[in-house]
Design a protein around this motif. Structure first.
Motif, PDB file in Angstrom:
ATOM      1  N   ILE A   1     -11.489   1.309 -13.251  1.00  0.00           N
ATOM      2  CA  ILE A   1     -12.380   0.737 -12.474  1.00  0.00           C
ATOM      3  C   ILE A   1     -11.813   0.566 -11.056  1.00  0.00           C
ATOM      4  O   ILE A   1     -12.716   0.298  -9.949  1.00  0.00           O
ATOM      5  N   ALA A   2     -10.466   0.464 -10.869  1.00  0.00           N
ATOM      6  CA  ALA A   2      -9.850   0.343  -9.437  1.00  0.00           C
ATOM      7  C   ALA A   2      -8.608   1.120  -9.482  1.00  0.00           C
ATOM      8  O   ALA A   2      -7.979   1.017 -10.298  1.00  0.00           O
ATOM      9  N   GLU A   3      -8.272   1.347  -8.161  1.00  0.00           N
ATOM     10  CA  GLU A   3      -7.044   2.039  -7.777  1.00  0.00           C
ATOM     11  C   GLU A   3      -6.555   1.619  -6.409  1.00  0.00           C
ATOM     12  O   GLU A   3      -7.480   1.865  -5.524  1.00  0.00           O
ATOM     13  N   ARG A   4      -5.363   1.216  -6.425  1.00  0.00           N
ATOM     14  CA  ARG A   4      -4.632   1.290  -5.008  1.00  0.00           C
ATOM     15  C   ARG A   4      -3.322   1.872  -4.751  1.00  0.00           C
ATOM     16  O   ARG A   4      -2.661   1.533  -5.822  1.00  0.00           O
ATOM     17  N   VAL A   5      -3.037   2.285  -3.773  1.00  0.00           N
ATOM     18  CA  VAL A   5      -1.710   2.499  -3.440  1.00  0.00           C
ATOM     19  C   VAL A   5      -1.074   1.519  -2.530  1.00  0.00           C
ATOM     20  O   VAL A   5      -1.581   0.986  -1.599  1.00  0.00           O
ATOM     21  N   VAL A   6       0.044   0.832  -3.433  1.00  0.00           N
ATOM     22  CA  VAL A   6       0.630  -0.076  -2.388  1.00  0.00           C
ATOM     23  C   VAL A   6       2.139   0.245  -1.990  1.00  0.00           C
ATOM     24  O   VAL A   6       2.863   0.696  -2.722  1.00  0.00           O
ATOM     25  N   ASP A   7       2.119  -0.342  -0.638  1.00  0.00           N
ATOM     26  CA  ASP A   7       3.791   0.070  -0.061  1.00  0.00           C
ATOM     27  C   ASP A   7       4.473  -1.099  -0.457  1.00  0.00           C
ATOM     28  O   ASP A   7       4.353  -2.413  -0.198  1.00  0.00           O
ATOM     29  N   LEU A   8       5.587  -0.679  -1.257  1.00  0.00           N
ATOM     30  CA  LEU A   8       6.555  -1.786  -1.593  1.00  0.00           C
ATOM     31  C   LEU A   8       7.969  -1.310  -1.302  1.00  0.00           C
ATOM     32  O   LEU A   8       8.703  -0.869  -2.355  1.00  0.00           O
TER      33      LEU A   8
ATOM     34  N   PRO B   1      11.782  -1.188  -0.835  1.00  0.00           N
ATOM     35  CA  PRO B   1      12.350   0.271  -0.438  1.00  0.00           C
ATOM     36  C   PRO B   1      11.857   1.487  -1.289  1.00  0.00           C
ATOM     37  O   PRO B   1      12.131   2.475  -0.948  1.00  0.00           O
ATOM     38  N   GLU B   2      10.864   1.162  -2.194  1.00  0.00           N
ATOM     39  CA  GLU B   2      10.182   2.007  -3.001  1.00  0.00           C
ATOM     40  C   GLU B   2       9.357   2.989  -2.116  1.00  0.00           C
ATOM     41  O   GLU B   2       8.614   2.582  -1.218  1.00  0.00           O
ATOM     42  N   LYS B   3       9.167   4.165  -2.841  1.00  0.00           N
ATOM     43  CA  LYS B   3       7.940   5.098  -2.164  1.00  0.00           C
ATOM     44  C   LYS B   3       6.712   4.215  -2.642  1.00  0.00           C
ATOM     45  O   LYS B   3       6.516   3.507  -3.556  1.00  0.00           O
ATOM     46  N   PRO B   4       5.593   4.665  -1.878  1.00  0.00           N
ATOM     47  CA  PRO B   4       4.183   3.749  -2.424  1.00  0.00           C
ATOM     48  C   PRO B   4       4.084   4.056  -3.849  1.00  0.00           C
ATOM     49  O   PRO B   4       4.359   4.890  -4.606  1.00  0.00           O
ATOM     50  N   LEU B   5       3.569   2.909  -4.407  1.00  0.00           N
ATOM     51  CA  LEU B   5       3.228   2.937  -5.750  1.00  0.00           C
ATOM     52  C   LEU B   5       1.435   2.733  -6.050  1.00  0.00           C
ATOM     53  O   LEU B   5       1.008   2.331  -5.239  1.00  0.00           O
ATOM     54  N   SER B   6       1.340   3.465  -7.131  1.00  0.00           N
ATOM     55  CA  SER B   6       0.060   3.345  -7.457  1.00  0.00           C
ATOM     56  C   SER B   6      -0.260   2.586  -8.542  1.00  0.00           C
ATOM     57  O   SER B   6       0.529   2.314  -9.685  1.00  0.00           O
ATOM     58  N   VAL B   7      -1.243   1.828  -8.438  1.00  0.00           N
ATOM     59  CA  VAL B   7      -1.882   0.606  -9.344  1.00  0.00           C
ATOM     60  C   VAL B   7      -2.900   0.921  -9.792  1.00  0.00           C
ATOM     61  O   VAL B   7      -4.032   1.225  -9.030  1.00  0.00           O
ATOM     62  N   LYS B   8      -3.506   1.281 -11.140  1.00  0.00           N
ATOM     63  CA  LYS B   8      -4.692   1.636 -11.466  1.00  0.00           C
ATOM     64  C   LYS B   8      -5.076   0.428 -12.689  1.00  0.00           C
ATOM     65  O   LYS B   8      -4.109   0.107 -13.620  1.00  0.00           O
ATOM     66  N   ILE B   9      -6.231   0.310 -12.734  1.00  0.00           N
ATOM     67  CA  ILE B   9      -6.889  -0.814 -13.568  1.00  0.00           C
ATOM     68  C   ILE B   9      -7.963  -0.123 -14.237  1.00  0.00           C
ATOM     69  O   ILE B   9      -9.113   0.301 -13.810  1.00  0.00           O
ATOM     70  N   TRP B  10      -7.918  -0.058 -15.523  1.00  0.00           N
ATOM     71  CA  TRP B  10      -8.863   0.286 -16.502  1.00  0.00           C
ATOM     72  C   TRP B  10      -9.528  -0.875 -17.347  1.00  0.00           C
ATOM     73  O   TRP B  10      -9.036  -1.723 -17.486  1.00  0.00           O
ATOM     74  N   GLN B  11     -10.525  -0.193 -18.052  1.00  0.00           N
ATOM     75  CA  GLN B  11     -11.181  -1.172 -18.727  1.00  0.00           C
ATOM     76  C   GLN B  11     -11.859  -0.363 -19.835  1.00  0.00           C
ATOM     77  O   GLN B  11     -12.361   0.449 -19.820  1.00  0.00           O
TER      78      GLN B  11
ATOM     79  N   SER C   1     -11.070  -8.180  -6.609  1.00  0.00           N
ATOM     80  CA  SER C   1     -11.873  -9.004  -5.525  1.00  0.00           C
ATOM     81  C   SER C   1     -11.307  -8.567  -3.987  1.00  0.00           C
ATOM     82  O   SER C   1     -11.817  -9.145  -2.959  1.00  0.00           O
ATOM     83  N   ASP C   2     -10.493  -7.492  -4.328  1.00  0.00           N
ATOM     84  CA  ASP C   2      -9.957  -6.737  -3.135  1.00  0.00           C
ATOM     85  C   ASP C   2      -8.880  -7.633  -2.441  1.00  0.00           C
ATOM     86  O   ASP C   2      -8.390  -7.417  -1.409  1.00  0.00           O
ATOM     87  N   GLU C   3      -7.992  -8.609  -3.130  1.00  0.00           N
ATOM     88  CA  GLU C   3      -7.080  -9.086  -2.457  1.00  0.00           C
ATOM     89  C   GLU C   3      -5.857  -8.381  -2.713  1.00  0.00           C
ATOM     90  O   GLU C   3      -5.195  -8.168  -3.717  1.00  0.00           O
ATOM     91  N   ALA C   4      -5.445  -8.292  -1.377  1.00  0.00           N
ATOM     92  CA  ALA C   4      -4.179  -7.328  -1.291  1.00  0.00           C
ATOM     93  C   ALA C   4      -2.704  -8.081  -2.057  1.00  0.00           C
ATOM     94  O   ALA C   4      -2.123  -7.398  -2.351  1.00  0.00           O
ATOM     95  N   LEU C   5      -2.875  -9.136  -1.880  1.00  0.00           N
ATOM     96  CA  LEU C   5      -1.725  -9.933  -2.594  1.00  0.00           C
ATOM     97  C   LEU C   5      -1.510  -9.846  -3.920  1.00  0.00           C
ATOM     98  O   LEU C   5      -0.630  -9.474  -4.524  1.00  0.00           O
TER      99      LEU C   5
ATOM    100  N   TRP D   1      -2.822  -7.038  -5.520  1.00  0.00           N
ATOM    101  CA  TRP D   1      -2.435  -5.683  -5.653  1.00  0.00           C
ATOM    102  C   TRP D   1      -1.021  -5.528  -5.620  1.00  0.00           C
ATOM    103  O   TRP D   1      -0.148  -5.088  -6.538  1.00  0.00           O
ATOM    104  N   ARG D   2      -0.473  -6.358  -4.571  1.00  0.00           N
ATOM    105  CA  ARG D   2       0.927  -6.137  -4.420  1.00  0.00           C
ATOM    106  C   ARG D   2       1.859  -6.956  -5.538  1.00  0.00           C
ATOM    107  O   ARG D   2       2.736  -6.457  -6.101  1.00  0.00           O
TER     108      ARG D   2
END
Length: 95
Positions: free
Chosen positions: A8-15, A17-27, A67-71, A73-74
């Motif tokens: 449904i949605a995927e976002r790359v999140v900078d966190l 000291p980690e390298k960027p993380l991928s968050v995926k939401i499936w339904q 709803s595209d809220e960055a917080l 995703w973080r």
């Protein structure tokens, strides 16, 4: 991923000291659940969980992320990272 699940949605999140993380939401519409995967961007998921409609905490985060809220995703990225950090890992093999 099961064949009946849809990404449904995927976002790359900078966190740092980690390298960027991928968050995926499936339904999975037929079975009525959601799945969240978190891992290093471009790699396999570290953490995954399935969520039903009754799980208000995770469903609130999923709804906010959709709803595209960055917080939101973080928070999902932090959840996946922290879950992995607290899981037992095997000791490295010494040659």
């Amino acid at each position: 991923m099961a064949e009946q699940e849809s990404l449904i949605a995927e976002r790359v999140v900078d966190l740092p000291p980690e390298k960027p993380l991928s968050v995926k939401i499936w339904q999975h519409v037929a079975e009525g659940f959601w799945r969240v995967d978190v891992g290093r961007h471009g790699g396999p998921p570290w953490s995954t969980t399935t969520v039903g409609d009754g799980d208000s905490f995770m469903m609130n985060l999923i709804s906010a992320a959709l709803s595209d809220e960055a917080l939101a995703w973080r928070h999902l990225a932090q959840w996946g990272r922290d879950l992995t950090a607290h899981s037992p890992r095997p000791a490295p093999l010494i040659p």
